[in-house]
Enzyme design. Sequence first.
Site: not given
Ligand code: PGA
Length: 251
Positions: A10, A97, A99, A177, A213
């Site tokens: 990220k 993604h 996000e 996350g 996560s």
């Molecule tokens: P994370 O993110 O492991 O921090 O939950 C995974 C991702 O967004 O690809």
Amino acid sequence: MRKLIAANWKENPRTEARAIALFRATASAARKSGADAAVCPPFIYLERIAGVRRREKKEHVALGAQDVFWEEKGPYTSEVGPKMLRSLGVRYVIIGHSERRRWMHETDEMINKKIRFALADGLRVILCVGERPAVRRKGTAAAKRFVAGQLKEDLKGIRKSDARRVTVAYEPIWAIGSGKHDRPEDAAAIATAIKSFLKKAYHFSPRVLYGGSVDSGNVRDYVQLNAIDGALVGGASLRIREFEKLLKAVK
Ligand code: PGA
């Protein structure tokens, strides 16, 4: 087939020196892992990392980008095209993604264009799909329907011969996350549904990663399941010791 552990950095780390240190540590941990490893740094670090990777013989770690544009070149301020990425030795690109869907308002139509262009230029796509909490509260059947809808839109019109270069990352949004990872058996059921949906629609069964996560304590619970071919890891991939443990945990 070996499992794939892909690190999605990220917007991290804050300096190039740290990015290179993280890449080197990841590469040595990857040698002790039974999994294939890939790192997806921010664009700005790709060139330096590609150089370190080549010079220091760390090519066992594949290089990925976190996004790509659908035009090769032209008046598109700040965008980066597939050929530019390929010229650095980039193999994978994350597209769709959650996000980016959320913060950059990326639509399925935009994602579809990116996927088609990236595949046409020989990149391998890691397409992210996953449902919001309100959908999952209705059960895994609702999540399967939601994800099938995303796949249908995102992969519309891709050539059958390109489809084998698509990996799907199933990432329930509420698990990203948050420390609230999905139950491995539910994630596997959805991964199976993704494979059978694409088998019917495109006659191929993609590699399906789980993301959300994932850490050294739970990665095995996912990747030991047949339906899950690896993991897309965010937060845990930035903590060197933690990521070493995670890679080692995959046999
Ligand atoms: P994370 O993110 O492991 O921090 O939950 C995974 C991702 O967004 O690809």
